[in-house]
Design an enzyme around this catalytic site. Structure first.
Site, PDB file in Angstrom:
ATOM      1  N   HIS A 234      19.414 -13.134  14.575  1.00 50.46           N
ATOM      2  CA  HIS A 234      20.404 -14.037  15.175  1.00 50.46           C
ATOM      3  C   HIS A 234      20.968 -13.406  16.451  1.00 50.46           C
ATOM      4  O   HIS A 234      21.081 -14.060  17.474  1.00 50.46           O
ATOM      5  CB  HIS A 234      21.510 -14.344  14.158  1.00 50.46           C
TER       6      HIS A 234
ATOM      7  N   GLU B 255      22.107 -15.827  24.053  1.00 47.24           N
ATOM      8  CA  GLU B 255      22.487 -14.553  23.433  1.00 47.24           C
ATOM      9  C   GLU B 255      22.621 -13.458  24.488  1.00 47.24           C
ATOM     10  O   GLU B 255      23.520 -12.627  24.426  1.00 47.24           O
ATOM     11  CB  GLU B 255      21.449 -14.155  22.370  1.00 47.24           C
TER      12      GLU B 255
ATOM     13  N   HIS C 150      26.201 -11.893  24.920  1.00 50.08           N
ATOM     14  CA  HIS C 150      26.321 -10.586  24.259  1.00 50.08           C
ATOM     15  C   HIS C 150      25.533  -9.483  24.952  1.00 50.08           C
ATOM     16  O   HIS C 150      25.980  -8.351  25.051  1.00 50.08           O
ATOM     17  CB  HIS C 150      25.836 -10.693  22.809  1.00 50.08           C
TER      18      HIS C 150
END
Ligand SMILES: *[C@@H]1O[C@H](CO)[C@@H](O)[C@H](O)[C@H]1NC(C)=O
Ligand SMILES: *[C@@H]1O[C@H](CO)[C@@H](O)[C@H](O)[C@H]1NC(C)=O
Ligand SMILES: *[C@@H]1O[C@H](CO)[C@@H](O)[C@H](O)[C@H]1NC(C)=O
Length: 282
Positions: free
Chosen positions: A91, A139, A143
């Protein structure tokens, strides 16, 4: 010196944005500070003490189980599990309490072209509406850019390489299988038994997350593994590894947030059903 060498490439890479940010009141003082430090040759550790840069201490590496992905969505019909997906998937890898990461480092398909096949296998989008590349890009922008202040992760390619490496290191499927914990519609598992199997590899602080399905069953769908800055398992900076909902990642806007699987209620580890992913167990 070591920190410095990892800071430098990022400064170089983001400099157009740094210049841009200089014009925004909110960022002016810190960014200018970093710039002054840069010009005057202050060492990385001094930058760190001032918390200007790379302020995070802990990461969460999160793996998801496709067998319960659909159950984690508010709108279950949005999911699809490709035939090729038969295993725990990635994830994300999320720096914790990272702040003021630049939002200025775009990612392109060509950045991770050489990893495309591996990423499609281990980090697929399971949303019908979202191509896998969009998931990766999201993502990265949310992040990865924050993680990129560490030398080994300072590009999309390196960040995704590290993630794939971590996925290989945490071979949850095998750990569980060796302990007789296999997907099943009949047999629920106790938190303590799963925790005992995973703790030697994932550390004591890993979190096993469940969603409640539409029949009221607790269903395992995710594992969060705290890591230190240097990617060793566990992270001591108290508080920093706390699992806060803000780390929930963007693409799943329509999902329930999940919760730690309750210690007192056994939970299910559903098999993956590619044909009927929303109802693997009736
Ligand atoms: C899942 O991946 C592991 C290696 O990471 C492999 O040993 C196992 O066979 C895979 N399971 C399935 C069902 O493909
Ligand atoms: C990684 O970081 C942790 C916590 O900061 C430290 O205890 C450990 O010794 C480090 N390990 C290596 C291999 O550098
Ligand atoms: C998903 O959530 C958004 C708001 O976050 C909402 O506007 C949209 O209708 C939802 N979509 C579905 C399919 O539920």
């Amino acid at each position: 010196m070591e920190m410095w060498s990892s800071v430098l490439p990022l400064l170089v890479a983001v400099s157009p944005a740094v210049l841009f940010l200089l014009q925004l009141p909110d960022y002016t003082s810190t960014q200018e500070g970093v710039w002054q430090d840069y010009k005057h040759g202050l060492q990385g550790s001094e930058l760190n003490d001032k918390k200007h840069f790379c302020s995070w201490k802990c990461l969460l590496f999160t793996l998801q189980w496709p067998g319960a992905f659909c159950q984690s969505l508010d709108e279950e019909t949005l999911c699809r599990i490709p035939q090729s997906v038969n295993n725990w998937t990635i994830h994300g890898l999320w720096p914790q309490k990272a702040w003021r990461c630049c939002t200025c480092w775009p990612m392109f398909e060509s950045d991770v072209q050489e990893l495309d096949a591996e990423l499609k296998e281990h980090w697929p989008s399971l949303l019908k509406t979202q191509p896998s590349f969009h998931f990766w890009k999201q993502e990265w922008e949310k992040h990865g850019v924050c993680a990129a202040c560490v030398e080994g992760m300072n590009s999309p390619l390196r960040y995704f390489q590290i993630c794939l490496k971590l996925r290989g290191q945490f071979d949850i499927h095998k750990l569980l299988e060796d302990a007789g914990i296999t997907p099943s519609c009949e047999r629920p598992y106790k938190l303590v038994e799963v925790h005992q199997v995973l703790a030697p590899r994932l550390g004591d602080k890993h979190e096993i997350q469940c969603v409640t399905d539409n029949k009221g069953r607790e269903v395992w769908f995710q594992v969060k593994i705290p890591l230190s800055h240097n990617l060793t398992v566990g992270c001591d900076h108290h508080g920093d590894a706390d699992l806060d909902p803000a780390t929930w990642s963007g693409p799943r806007q329509n999902s329930s947030h999940g919760h730690p699987c309750p210690p007192e209620v056994p939970f299910y580890y559903f098999p993956i059903d590619h044909q009927d992913p929303q109802r693997p167990c009736g």
